[in-house]
Write a protein that holds these residues in place. Structure first.
Motif, PDB file in Angstrom:
ATOM      1  N   SER A  91      -2.984   5.460   5.412  1.00 50.62           N
ATOM      2  CA  SER A  91      -3.729   6.158   6.468  1.00 50.62           C
ATOM      3  C   SER A  91      -3.432   7.653   6.442  1.00 50.62           C
ATOM      4  O   SER A  91      -2.318   8.081   6.112  1.00 50.62           O
ATOM      5  CB  SER A  91      -3.307   5.582   7.829  1.00 50.62           C
ATOM      6  OG  SER A  91      -3.740   6.431   8.875  1.00 50.62           O
ATOM      7  N   CYS A 150       0.544   2.282   4.456  1.00 53.46           N
ATOM      8  CA  CYS A 150      -0.842   1.801   4.556  1.00 53.46           C
ATOM      9  C   CYS A 150      -1.858   2.797   4.043  1.00 53.46           C
ATOM     10  O   CYS A 150      -3.053   2.472   3.957  1.00 53.46           O
ATOM     11  CB  CYS A 150      -1.162   1.395   5.994  1.00 53.46           C
ATOM     12  SG  CYS A 150      -1.444   2.781   7.105  1.00 53.46           S
ATOM     13  N   CYS A 175       0.272   8.045   4.977  1.00 49.91           N
ATOM     14  CA  CYS A 175       1.287   7.014   5.191  1.00 49.91           C
ATOM     15  C   CYS A 175       1.621   6.286   3.885  1.00 49.91           C
ATOM     16  O   CYS A 175       0.721   5.769   3.227  1.00 49.91           O
ATOM     17  CB  CYS A 175       0.762   6.007   6.220  1.00 49.91           C
ATOM     18  SG  CYS A 175       1.853   4.587   6.442  1.00 49.91           S
ATOM     19  N   MET A 233       4.560   3.431  10.795  1.00 50.59           N
ATOM     20  CA  MET A 233       5.550   3.919   9.825  1.00 50.59           C
ATOM     21  C   MET A 233       6.036   5.306  10.223  1.00 50.59           C
ATOM     22  O   MET A 233       5.227   6.176  10.560  1.00 50.59           O
ATOM     23  CB  MET A 233       4.851   4.006   8.458  1.00 50.59           C
ATOM     24  CG  MET A 233       5.747   4.425   7.330  1.00 50.59           C
ATOM     25  SD  MET A 233       6.625   2.970   6.772  1.00 50.59           S
ATOM     26  CE  MET A 233       7.802   3.712   5.693  1.00 50.59           C
ATOM     27  N   CYS A 247      -0.081   2.099  11.488  1.00 48.49           N
ATOM     28  CA  CYS A 247       0.900   1.018  11.250  1.00 48.49           C
ATOM     29  C   CYS A 247       2.270   1.317  11.832  1.00 48.49           C
ATOM     30  O   CYS A 247       3.160   0.474  11.766  1.00 48.49           O
ATOM     31  CB  CYS A 247       0.996   0.697   9.757  1.00 48.49           C
ATOM     32  SG  CYS A 247       2.006   1.849   8.810  1.00 48.49           S
ATOM     33  N   CYS A 283       2.822   7.069  11.694  1.00 46.42           N
ATOM     34  CA  CYS A 283       1.471   6.629  11.351  1.00 46.42           C
ATOM     35  C   CYS A 283       0.817   5.995  12.581  1.00 46.42           C
ATOM     36  O   CYS A 283       1.364   5.059  13.167  1.00 46.42           O
ATOM     37  CB  CYS A 283       1.531   5.618  10.212  1.00 46.42           C
ATOM     38  SG  CYS A 283      -0.073   4.913   9.810  1.00 46.42           S
TER      39      CYS A 283
HETATM   40 ZN   LIG Z   1       0.559   3.465   8.036  1.00 48.11          ZN
END
Ligand SMILES: [Zn+2]
Lengths: 380, 151
Positions: B44, B42, B39, B30, B28, B25
């Motif tokens: 996204s 978050c 994601c 991830m 963030c 991601c």
């Molecule tokens: Zn994320």
């Protein structure tokens, strides 16, 4: 508004030839109606749970087409907890005064097969043989045993206890006690879990009739009050079934979340609970769930099972009717079987498997794919 | 007869040093496996392709001692060969669930070091050899000090 359970009914769990799930559902409903002393036409609403039956509300063809709002629910192994929660909330809304939650299923033998894409998993995950629920349970308990010092003997003790309790239950699927050594000696399916440590999918139905607490004495002298029902799903970092990957960050599972919420809703703590039903998809799951629901610390189970603490006459009686290991798992009905047993125990009607000492508080927990848990707390 | 991967986009192929293809991601950090479009931390949609480490440590494991039900497409019946399954921590970024080449409980341990390999898995309808990914026990690296014993 407090909600009371005034009737319970169960079609035995097991294998029943050509009898359909709908027919078993009708049997469970009739028993619950008789238990509450009411008729089908008195029921104002219904929720029905099933995995195999698309429209379990079709049971009205056998019960009577009364035109009530009848909603079908499927939520994996937590289906029955969801049906019960929705039924209780409908009573709490105040518009209906007598309703029923019913669960029914008739599974083919063997492990569940399904399309992994329906669980947000890639297609290849099934192709290569990783879309298997039992291997998740093997991994989870194997790690738990490593982290917390639990032995394979303790797995066998949990399973043997449930077969033994099942032998006292005329409605159970498996009624033959099995020794710890027979359980340990059966083949590993997913190490360290052996064949006799797992429950099997089977057939059965259960039903529960609910009303506002203030009406309960119209129907029964022994109402059981539903103090809490909760359903939670996994948060990021929980170690759950059907996950091709996990993040590095770790958190507790949905059972812990559902359990804490239920204790808070009920204003009751684990020390107050007298009789317990836990999801024992396998013997390891029961052991983990004992800690996840607050009944002991991680690792204490090794001594608790050795001491017989989880037996019917122990301080933490778990799965007094034999649990899933002895009853099998008709998914839609399994959680209402748990409620049925707790209601019998709190009424003092559990016969040969009655928990001594006049139990007042009961607890049920369900857990299943893809990481959903349901908890209920019941009192006299 | 050719050699083909079990699916496109799961691991680099062909390659002398295959790597699993994940995603990261951009917002963030991830890391997921396999790659996905959004994601789970978050929400996204800014996910970028991210190749995963080839070595890692075994976080959880079991064995698969019976042929899985469909949609499992590998050898079944008398041709079934038990396999291990585990989660492997890769690069302190992600835990990937994978087949293990080893299925003898005596040879598997939490924390042991493992490395990615491609293994023959089945023959498809066109006679191609289908390969998938698995982890095999690796010789401990110079900095690895893992508990190998089980209780
Ligand atoms: Zn994320």
């Amino acid at each position: 508004m407090d909600v009371a359970i005034v009737g319970v009914g169960l079609h035995p769990f097991g294998r029943f030839g050509d009898t359909t799930a709908i027919e078993m559902g009708a049997v469970a409903i009739r028993k619950a109606l008789a238990d509450a002393g009411v008729e089908w036409k008195d029921i104002e609403f219904a929720f029905a749970g099933s995995y195999e039956v698309d429209n379990p509300d079709a049971v009205v063809a056998l019960m009577g087409l009364t035109g009530i709002p009848f909603t079908d629910v499927y939520n994996g192994c937590a289906t029955a907890a969801s049906a019960l929660t929705l039924a209780a909330n409908t009573i709490r809304l105040g518009e209906s005064r007598l309703g029923i939650a019913v669960g029914m299923d008739k599974h083919p033998p063997g492990a569940f097969g399904a399309d992994p894409r329906l669980y947000a998993c890639p297609e290849w995950y099934g192709d290569v043989g990783q879309f298997v629920t039992t291997k998740f349970f093997g991994m989870k308990i194997n790690k738990y045993m490593h982290d917390h010092g639990i032995s394979e003997r303790t797995l066998a003790r949990a399973a043997a206890k449930n077969y033994r309790n099942g032998s006292l239950n005329e409605n159970a699927f498996r009624r033959k006690p099995l020794s710890e050594d027979e359980i340990l000696g059966s083949p590993y399916l997913n190490y360290p879990l052996t064949q006799y440590m797992f429950c099997s999918p089977d057939e059965g139905a259960a039903a529960v009739i609910l009303c506002p607490a203030e009406d309960a004495h119209k129907y029964t002298s022994t109402p059981i009050y539903l103090r809490a029902t909760t359903v939670r799903t996994r948060r990021l970092g929980a170690f759950e079934v059907h996950h091709p990957w996990l993040p590095i960050e770790e958190t507790v599972g949905p059972t812990v979340d559902a359990s804490r919420a239920a204790y808070e809703m009920a204003g009751i703590g684990p020390d107050d609970v007298d009789v317990i039903q836990l999801q024992d998809t396998d013997a390891g799951a029961e052991i983990i769930h004992l800690a996840e629901n607050g009944f002991c610390a991680d690792g204490d189970q090794e001594q608790l099972y050795a001491d017989g603490a989880t037996e019917i006459d122990g301080p933490l009686p778990v799965n007094t009717d034999g649990g899933l290991i002895a009853n099998g798992e008709p998914v839609g009905a399994s959680g209402l079987r748990q409620i049925h047993e707790i209601v019998l125990q709190l009424r003092g009607q559990a016969g040969d498997r009655q928990v001594p000492g006049d139990p007042r508080v009961g607890y049920t927990q369900l857990y299943g794919a893809p990481g959903t848990a349901g908890v209920s707390i019941l009192t006299r | 007869m050719a050699t083909v991967p079990v699916a496109e986009g799961v691991f680099t192929f062909p390659s002398d040093d295959p790597q699993l293809i994940g995603s990261r991601c951009a917002d963030c950090g991830m890391v997921t496996f396999p790659a996905q479009g959004s994601c789970p931390r978050c929400g996204s949609t800014g996910m970028e392709e991210h190749l995963l480490a080839r070595r890692g440590s075994l976080w959880a494991w079991t064995t698969q001692s019976f042929p899985p039900p469909p949609p499992y497409a590998g050898p079944a019946g008398k041709d079934f060969v038990p396999f291990g399954v585990g989660y492997v921590v890769l690069g302190d970024e992600v835990k990937v669930e994978a087949r293990l080449t080893e299925h003898d409980p005596e040879k598997l341990a939490h924390g042991m070091e493992v490395e990615l390999v491609l293994v023959p898995f089945r023959t498809d309808d066109d006679g191609n050899e289908v390969v998938t990914f698995a982890f095999r026990p690796a010789a401990p690296g110079p900095h690895a000090a893992h508990q190998r014993g089980r209780q």
